[in-house]
Design a protein around this motif. Structure first.
Motif, PDB file in Angstrom:
ATOM      1  N   PRO A 130      31.550  50.537  40.355  1.00  0.00           N
ATOM      2  CA  PRO A 130      31.929  49.190  39.903  1.00  0.00           C
ATOM      3  C   PRO A 130      32.999  48.557  40.793  1.00  0.00           C
ATOM      4  CG  PRO A 130      31.706  50.660  38.038  1.00  0.00           C
ATOM      5  CD  PRO A 130      31.600  51.516  39.261  1.00  0.00           C
ATOM      6  N   SER A 131      33.139  47.250  40.696  1.00  0.00           N
ATOM      7  CA  SER A 131      33.917  46.479  41.669  1.00  0.00           C
ATOM      8  C   SER A 131      35.427  46.479  41.449  1.00  0.00           C
ATOM      9  CB  SER A 131      33.416  45.032  41.675  1.00  0.00           C
ATOM     10  OG  SER A 131      33.919  44.314  42.775  1.00  0.00           O
ATOM     11  N   PHE A 132      35.866  46.326  40.195  1.00  0.00           N
ATOM     12  CA  PHE A 132      37.305  46.183  39.909  1.00  0.00           C
ATOM     13  C   PHE A 132      37.895  47.524  39.488  1.00  0.00           C
ATOM     14  CE2 PHE A 132      41.005  45.287  37.302  1.00  0.00           C
ATOM     15  CZ  PHE A 132      41.657  44.310  38.038  1.00  0.00           C
ATOM     16  N   VAL A 133      38.900  48.039  40.204  1.00  0.00           N
ATOM     17  CA  VAL A 133      39.628  47.467  41.328  1.00  0.00           C
ATOM     18  C   VAL A 133      39.090  48.044  42.633  1.00  0.00           C
ATOM     19  CG1 VAL A 133      41.747  47.094  40.014  1.00  0.00           C
ATOM     20  CG2 VAL A 133      41.400  49.287  41.115  1.00  0.00           C
ATOM     21  N   SER A 134      39.537  47.479  43.763  1.00  0.00           N
ATOM     22  CA  SER A 134      39.115  47.979  45.067  1.00  0.00           C
ATOM     23  C   SER A 134      39.779  49.318  45.368  1.00  0.00           C
ATOM     24  CB  SER A 134      39.482  46.966  46.158  1.00  0.00           C
ATOM     25  OG  SER A 134      39.292  47.536  47.451  1.00  0.00           O
ATOM     26  N   GLY A 135      38.967  50.372  45.463  1.00  0.00           N
ATOM     27  CA  GLY A 135      39.489  51.701  45.739  1.00  0.00           C
ATOM     28  C   GLY A 135      40.059  51.846  47.130  1.00  0.00           C
ATOM     29  N   HIS A 136      39.387  51.276  48.130  1.00  0.00           N
ATOM     30  CA  HIS A 136      39.882  51.348  49.512  1.00  0.00           C
ATOM     31  C   HIS A 136      41.240  50.657  49.633  1.00  0.00           C
ATOM     32  CE1 HIS A 136      35.708  52.465  50.254  1.00  0.00           C
ATOM     33  NE2 HIS A 136      36.041  52.827  51.475  1.00  0.00           N
ATOM     34  N   THR A 137      41.351  49.504  48.973  1.00  0.00           N
ATOM     35  CA  THR A 137      42.621  48.764  49.017  1.00  0.00           C
ATOM     36  C   THR A 137      43.730  49.542  48.326  1.00  0.00           C
ATOM     37  OG1 THR A 137      41.423  46.648  49.009  1.00  0.00           O
ATOM     38  CG2 THR A 137      43.762  46.601  48.402  1.00  0.00           C
ATOM     39  N   GLY A 175      31.677  41.927  51.804  1.00  0.00           N
ATOM     40  CA  GLY A 175      30.917  41.479  50.642  1.00  0.00           C
ATOM     41  C   GLY A 175      30.903  42.445  49.474  1.00  0.00           C
ATOM     42  N   VAL A 176      31.831  43.412  49.480  1.00  0.00           N
ATOM     43  CA  VAL A 176      31.816  44.427  48.432  1.00  0.00           C
ATOM     44  C   VAL A 176      32.923  44.258  47.390  1.00  0.00           C
ATOM     45  CG1 VAL A 176      30.641  46.130  49.854  1.00  0.00           C
ATOM     46  CG2 VAL A 176      33.127  46.006  49.918  1.00  0.00           C
ATOM     47  N   HIS A 177      33.822  43.262  47.595  1.00  0.00           N
ATOM     48  CA  HIS A 177      34.893  43.041  46.628  1.00  0.00           C
ATOM     49  C   HIS A 177      35.296  41.572  46.551  1.00  0.00           C
ATOM     50  CE1 HIS A 177      35.850  47.010  45.189  1.00  0.00           C
ATOM     51  NE2 HIS A 177      35.879  47.492  46.413  1.00  0.00           N
ATOM     52  N   TYR A 178      35.755  41.181  45.364  1.00  0.00           N
ATOM     53  CA  TYR A 178      36.346  39.860  45.142  1.00  0.00           C
ATOM     54  C   TYR A 178      37.839  39.921  45.480  1.00  0.00           C
ATOM     55  CZ  TYR A 178      32.240  39.182  42.058  1.00  0.00           C
ATOM     56  OH  TYR A 178      30.972  39.083  41.542  1.00  0.00           O
ATOM     57  N   PRO A 179      38.468  38.762  45.688  1.00  0.00           N
ATOM     58  CA  PRO A 179      39.930  38.740  45.875  1.00  0.00           C
ATOM     59  C   PRO A 179      40.682  39.372  44.704  1.00  0.00           C
ATOM     60  CG  PRO A 179      39.001  36.652  46.570  1.00  0.00           C
ATOM     61  CD  PRO A 179      37.878  37.428  45.930  1.00  0.00           C
ATOM     62  N   SER A 180      40.212  39.184  43.479  1.00  0.00           N
ATOM     63  CA  SER A 180      40.888  39.775  42.322  1.00  0.00           C
ATOM     64  C   SER A 180      40.772  41.295  42.328  1.00  0.00           C
ATOM     65  CB  SER A 180      40.331  39.204  41.014  1.00  0.00           C
ATOM     66  OG  SER A 180      38.939  39.421  40.919  1.00  0.00           O
ATOM     67  N   ASP A 181      39.665  41.826  42.860  1.00  0.00           N
ATOM     68  CA  ASP A 181      39.531  43.282  43.003  1.00  0.00           C
ATOM     69  C   ASP A 181      40.594  43.816  43.954  1.00  0.00           C
ATOM     70  OD1 ASP A 181      37.212  43.054  41.484  1.00  0.00           O
ATOM     71  OD2 ASP A 181      35.881  43.114  43.225  1.00  0.00           O
ATOM     72  N   VAL A 182      40.768  43.085  45.046  1.00  0.00           N
ATOM     73  CA  VAL A 182      41.726  43.485  46.078  1.00  0.00           C
ATOM     74  C   VAL A 182      43.151  43.406  45.535  1.00  0.00           C
ATOM     75  CG1 VAL A 182      42.723  42.770  48.288  1.00  0.00           C
ATOM     76  CG2 VAL A 182      40.242  42.928  48.031  1.00  0.00           C
ATOM     77  N   LEU A 183      43.454  42.313  44.826  1.00  0.00           N
ATOM     78  CA  LEU A 183      44.788  42.160  44.251  1.00  0.00           C
ATOM     79  C   LEU A 183      45.069  43.274  43.239  1.00  0.00           C
ATOM     80  CD1 LEU A 183      47.397  40.559  44.055  1.00  0.00           C
ATOM     81  CD2 LEU A 183      46.278  39.037  42.410  1.00  0.00           C
ATOM     82  N   GLY A 184      44.074  43.598  42.433  1.00  0.00           N
ATOM     83  CA  GLY A 184      44.224  44.701  41.493  1.00  0.00           C
ATOM     84  C   GLY A 184      44.458  46.020  42.215  1.00  0.00           C
ATOM     85  N   ASN A 229      33.761  47.982  34.521  1.00  0.00           N
ATOM     86  CA  ASN A 229      32.360  48.021  34.953  1.00  0.00           C
ATOM     87  C   ASN A 229      31.872  46.677  35.512  1.00  0.00           C
ATOM     88  OD1 ASN A 229      30.061  49.620  35.337  1.00  0.00           O
ATOM     89  ND2 ASN A 229      29.106  48.833  33.471  1.00  0.00           N
ATOM     90  N   ARG A 230      32.643  46.102  36.399  1.00  0.00           N
ATOM     91  CA  ARG A 230      32.315  44.805  36.987  1.00  0.00           C
ATOM     92  C   ARG A 230      31.337  44.971  38.151  1.00  0.00           C
ATOM     93  NH1 ARG A 230      36.750  40.784  39.888  1.00  0.00           N
ATOM     94  NH2 ARG A 230      35.687  38.814  39.438  1.00  0.00           N
ATOM     95  N   LYS A 231      30.349  44.103  38.219  1.00  0.00           N
ATOM     96  CA  LYS A 231      29.378  44.164  39.304  1.00  0.00           C
ATOM     97  C   LYS A 231      30.010  43.733  40.626  1.00  0.00           C
ATOM     98  CE  LYS A 231      24.989  43.483  36.875  1.00  0.00           C
ATOM     99  NZ  LYS A 231      23.768  42.633  36.792  1.00  0.00           N
ATOM    100  N   ARG A 232      29.541  44.319  41.714  1.00  0.00           N
ATOM    101  CA  ARG A 232      29.999  43.929  43.038  1.00  0.00           C
ATOM    102  C   ARG A 232      29.519  42.505  43.361  1.00  0.00           C
ATOM    103  NH1 ARG A 232      32.962  47.990  46.269  1.00  0.00           N
ATOM    104  NH2 ARG A 232      32.705  49.923  45.093  1.00  0.00           N
ATOM    105  N   PRO A 233      30.231  41.801  44.250  1.00  0.00           N
ATOM    106  CA  PRO A 233      29.829  40.426  44.585  1.00  0.00           C
ATOM    107  C   PRO A 233      28.387  40.318  45.088  1.00  0.00           C
ATOM    108  CG  PRO A 233      32.012  40.888  45.443  1.00  0.00           C
ATOM    109  CD  PRO A 233      31.480  42.187  44.913  1.00  0.00           C
ATOM    110  N   PHE A 234      27.981  41.259  45.947  1.00  0.00           N
ATOM    111  CA  PHE A 234      26.621  41.181  46.497  1.00  0.00           C
ATOM    112  C   PHE A 234      25.561  41.489  45.441  1.00  0.00           C
ATOM    113  CE2 PHE A 234      27.754  45.650  47.046  1.00  0.00           C
ATOM    114  CZ  PHE A 234      26.592  46.311  46.678  1.00  0.00           C
ATOM    115  N   GLU A 235      25.960  42.157  44.360  1.00  0.00           N
ATOM    116  CA  GLU A 235      25.033  42.436  43.264  1.00  0.00           C
ATOM    117  C   GLU A 235      24.950  41.257  42.305  1.00  0.00           C
ATOM    118  OE1 GLU A 235      25.555  47.281  42.765  1.00  0.00           O
ATOM    119  OE2 GLU A 235      27.025  45.945  41.807  1.00  0.00           O
ATOM    120  N   ALA A 236      26.098  40.655  42.010  1.00  0.00           N
ATOM    121  CA  ALA A 236      26.134  39.539  41.058  1.00  0.00           C
ATOM    122  C   ALA A 236      25.647  38.235  41.685  1.00  0.00           C
ATOM    123  CB  ALA A 236      27.555  39.357  40.524  1.00  0.00           C
ATOM    124  N   TYR A 237      25.876  38.079  42.996  1.00  0.00           N
ATOM    125  CA  TYR A 237      25.508  36.839  43.691  1.00  0.00           C
ATOM    126  C   TYR A 237      24.757  37.155  44.986  1.00  0.00           C
ATOM    127  CZ  TYR A 237      29.077  34.947  40.548  1.00  0.00           C
ATOM    128  OH  TYR A 237      29.814  34.610  39.444  1.00  0.00           O
TER     129      TYR A 237
END
Length: 222
Positions: free
Chosen positions: A127-134, A172-181, A103-111
């Motif tokens: 939620p942000s983690f993990v990136s579904g599109h990726t 702006g919808v995912h962090y690098p760690s979301d993408v890696l996951g 249940n991680r917040k998206r980057p644009f929501e958290a920052y």
């Protein structure tokens, strides 16, 4: 240690690292750097198009492979469509479970003061983690490469998948760690499905494909 355990441990390591203050700072710093690339409206539109292509291309590929394999009665193509479809479902289940589990917040929501939301929708984001599109993009790229191991297919598919991953950070919808996951989940779920199918084929006399579909159909109409 089996493949499922390895993938699970890898994902947990990524999440654990990203929860520390230092790692979180790196995560948002990299996201901000990518998100603030000023390459013009044309680039932004291209990134939105590539990002949205993940769902359509994966679902379309499954349908196309299945229908074409059935139409020309090609066991290999039909089997690839079925295996890719199962991998897609497994990937979706793991991705959604992970998203709502952490249940991680998206980057644009958290920052909101640092991240520009370039891909606005009327509906709310998951939620942000993990990136579904990726995970979808790498799931498809891996499934097709395993079914049809040719570099002429593998290279463009992984280039496309990598571009989808980049687009999620740029928008702006995912962090690098979301993408890696997402990469780990996508590749892992397709590999597990492929290996499971290979194991099942070794246990049955008739390989799954057109021949088995015909047997089932013949039994139904008799």
């Amino acid at each position: 240690m089996n493949h499922i355990t390895r993938i699970t441990i890898s994902v947990l390591i990524i999440v654990s690292c990203s929860t520390t203050a230092y790692s979180q700072n790196i995560d948002i710093d990299w996201t901000e750097s990518i998100n603030h690339i000023d390459a013009g409206k044309g680039f932004e539109s291209t990134m939105k198009f590539i990002s949205s292509s993940a769902t359509y291309i994966e679902v379309g590929s499954v349908v196309a492979l299945g229908f074409y394999g059935w139409l020309i009665e090609d066991d290999k193509v039909l089997e690839a469509g079925i295996v890719t479809g199962v991998a897609m479902l497994l990937n979706g289940a793991i991705t959604l479970t992970t998203k709502y589990g952490f249940n991680r917040k998206r980057p644009f929501e958290a920052y909101p003061d640092r991240i520009i939301l370039r891909d606005k929708h009327s509906y709310s984001y998951s939620p942000s983690f993990v990136s579904g599109h990726t995970s979808m993009a790498f799931n498809l790229a891996t499934s097709l490469t395993l079914s049809f191991p040719k570099w002429e297919l593998a290279i463009p598919m992984y280039v496309w998948a990598s571009t989808v991953a980049f687009s999620r950070m740029y928008l702006g919808v995912h962090y690098p760690s979301d993408v890696l996951g997402g990469i780990i989940v996508g590749i892992g779920s397709s590999y597990l499905t492929f290996k499971a199918n290979e194991w099942l084929k070794s246990k049955r006399e008739v390989p799954w494909g057109v021949s088995q579909v015909n047997i089932a159909y013949a039994g139904f109409v008799e």
